[in-house]
Design a protein around this motif. Structure first.
Motif: not given
Lengths: 473, 473
Positions: A348-353, A430, B446, B448-449
């Motif tokens: 992962x690259x640590x993406x979050x939304x 990302x 990866x 954004x989810x």
């Protein structure tokens, strides 16, 4: 004819059931027998949808269930609901389990043999050992059962028309403990249900998944939405009334009255079974696997979803990231590998939304603190830009923060806080992170441009351009 | 002290004035004198905003002007409006120009010397030599003057309340010639102004920037919006009434009555000056430059924006792409290079996004025909997916088509047609294309989810996963 191989899955949610489905897609029941144990009442559900169910965006519980046990069974997956696995015996290739009948004591334990085992035990909510945390009126939001209980409580408080005042006529009050993803999403749900909302966070800022300066933007927006955001003061106890029901949360000095308390303190890997079986765990307690999602040191035990640590492609370390999108991909990889294919999950690259009402919050890559921790030297820039051409109706401001390695200019991380159109722009960064792009390369990316969609310089490119100047400056 | 160097810019829109501004940012007037010639009345305006001005999204003309001549002059850029350059003399380093006073014959020609010349002459609308095409009531939408003239005509037809019926009470009719970006955007503008709209396109489908199957989705949506879409039958003449005003467009067999005719046939590079000066042009007629945006074979002549061909990173060929976002980047590169820095524009991957009412249309990379033309062997897949978690309100369907190289799996192109949330997803593929990723690598991106932003598998990843299977199958 050779006997069918046995695939046993522990945990009937995203990772486990995707693994089962993918394996079944590739191999029929004559080749592969698939048994899945789930201790709860639901399979393949979306925990990430619970805040929106509570908010009323999602009409009913069943909308959050992607596939029922019956649907899995129709595809020759033997799903055993309300059945808890109590031990793993890797040496003999078997798990011990028992049924958990409703309104009755657990059934007798029995052993089931496996050729391949999938541990998809997920995560459990972090629960600090505070006095009163188990009181009635304190709600987690990890499982559908949690969501159902909270909804019933809110409906009882509000009545069918979801008024913001209780039966006594006073404004209804909610305290949310924790201001991470779940905390802010639950704060939104409760504000939209007309509760007076207080969010308590022990850290100095909400959203510690962002750098402090970006977290402050979230705080400001939450306050503008009418929430009270109290940071730097961890909750120390839940106070209860005479009937034993939660009525306030205290931070030691101050007491915050609450008709309902919601816990949003994040989750930790649920790996007690794996720990007892001597399987390798990382610092967070998550299982360690190779890129094929095989538990390190094992031949035939696989794991994915919220109970594993994954490789962070930017820091080179493993970390725990509980996200349904990863769980699905892990399941896909595991299922393919068990069914004789070969697939890997690269990391992962640590993406979050996420969002709080109309505020969109996104990140990918490393925060400043994380970059320092792994010894990187970097520059940071922030840029203000709009989601559409400035003159186009609905154009909304956003702030983009970017970290780039000093010297090389390699992108290290991006954070975005803004309104409509902000969050998913993190995908640009990302993909660039995954590809190892420099901010200089990013500056000239050929992104979609038209006035309703973007300014001529996309906000991410504005930040990249600024970062390029900072790297070379 | 040495005399200041002279930078002369031909064309006062995005590429030219960005070059001027960037050079000025890096060098003061003692080092660099900057003169910009613009034959029209406006500098630094957004031609791409004109359809939205006509539709009423953008309130007034001045909203489309990023910087006025006065604002440029305040920054020591000597902008000469209504001044036409009539020749370039590369050998002696000078251009010939003349003023175009309003309501008076052109002024005398004069020569201006340059140390560096920036050709930013933009593009001109494609105008087939049809009978009647110059008639009153036939409108282009390339310049602000064009937009103003069309708006005045529409307002005259509709009256101040923008009714859909004319003074005689009949429904007002518009014919749009051409169903490319400008054509479909103008069709939207006219439908939203309550015109009965017919779009005529010589090709078998609208949006030939998409593959036929994806273009058909656009046709279906346009028909659902109440437009008449006539394809495969090019316009052959504009019919005029007794007063010489356009009253219909004919395709030979059929005549389509029109109260107003709008031309949206695309644009071609405006390079007549460059051609006369013997500068190198590509197949489309666009100037050929190196990656520093210096005209090939020249030392001190630079060019960017709608008058150049750029390197297509996927096909390896140069092509003409008229987009404000590229023009701005070209200007940035040129300005930096003239002011003693070094910058390059690496090329494009062919990304474009547009919309017709609520239908979003996007593409990047190669179409099937383009991939065949350069001799690539490839697979294509299409995937249907939603913009948000399926259970989340506002989740809208989209179709993603993906091309990948057979054997290697390298992504070659992506097209997306859908509703809200579809268009900008093309950026994921645009970055992946730039990075040379395979569809297999893309599958595990990866991104954004969260339920309000995406399903667990982003639509682009669903297509990548399908393409991966097709490539290896």
């Amino acid at each position: 004819m050779a006997a069918a191989r046995r695939m046993v899955v522990v945990g009937g949610d995203a990772a486990g059931m995707t693994a089962a489905s993918q394996a079944r897609r590739l191999q029929g029941p004559d080749e592969l027998k698939i048994i899945a144990f789930e201790r709860g009442d639901y399979s393949s559900y979306s925990a990430c949808g619970i805040p929106y169910w509570v908010a009323g965006d999602v009409g009913q519980r069943d909308d959050l269930i992607a596939r029922t046990p019956e649907q899995h069974r129709e595809r020759d997956i033997d799903v055993r609901m309300r059945t808890e696995v109590t031990a793993i015996d890797p040496d003999r290739g078997r798990v011990r389990a028992r049924e958990l009948p409703r309104d009755a004591p657990p059934g007798p334990e029995f052993w089931t043999e496996f050729d391949d085992l999938v541990l998809a035990t997920g995560a459990r909510p972090v629960l600090p050992p505070l006095p009163g945390i188990d009181a009635e009126g304190v709600h987690g939001v990890q499982s559908l059962e949690d969501g159902q209980a909270l909804l019933e409580r809110l409906d009882a408080l509000q009545g069918p028309d979801r008024k913001g005042s209780g039966n006594g006529g006073d404004r209804l009050r909610a305290v949310v403990v924790g201001a991470g993803y779940i905390g802010v999403e639950m704060a939104e749900a409760l504000v939209r249900r007309d509760f007076e909302v207080t969010v308590l966070e022990g850290a100095p800022q909400p959203m510690t998944t962002l750098d402090p300066d970006m977290g402050e933007l979230v705080r400001d927006a939450m306050c503008d939405m009418g929430m009270e955001v109290v940071t730097g003061t961890p909750a120390t106890a839940v106070e209860t009334d005479d009937s034993g029901r939660a009525c306030a949360v205290t931070t030691g000095e101050t007491s915050y009255p609450a008709d309902v308390v919601v816990l949003g303190l994040g989750v930790a890997p649920e790996t007690s079974l794996a720990r007892e079986a001597g399987l390798p765990l990382g610092e967070s307690g998550g299982l360690l696997t190779d890129l094929a999602m095989r538990v390190r040191g094992s031949e035939n035990i696989w794991s994915g979803g919220d109970c594993v640590e994954v490789l962070d492609l930017i820091s080179g370390r493993t970390r725990h990231v509980a996200l349904g999108t990863h769980a699905n991909k892990h399941g896909q990889v595991i299922g393919a590998n068990i069914a004789g294919g070969y697939a890997t999950f690269p990391g992962v690259v640590g993406t979050a939304v996420s969002k709080v009402c109309d505020l969109e919050i996104a990140r990918t890559g490393l925060l400043e603190g994380q970059a320092r921790e792994v010894g990187l030297q970097f520059v940071t820039v922030t840029a203000e830009a709009t989601s559409r051409a400035g003159y186009f109706p609905g154009s909304r401001p956003m702030r983009v923060k970017m970290l780039a390695e000093r010297g090389t200019g390699r992108l290290l991380g991006t954070q975005i806080v803004g309104r409509e159109g902000a969050g998913k722009r993190v995908d640009i960064a990302a993909v660039a992170l995954t590809a190892g792009m420099t901010v200089g390369q990013m500056t000239y990316l050929d992104l979609g441009y038209a006035p309703p969609f973007s300014p001529v310089w996309d906000p991410v490119l504005v930040a990249a351009r600024k970062a390029t100047a900072a790297v070379s400056g």
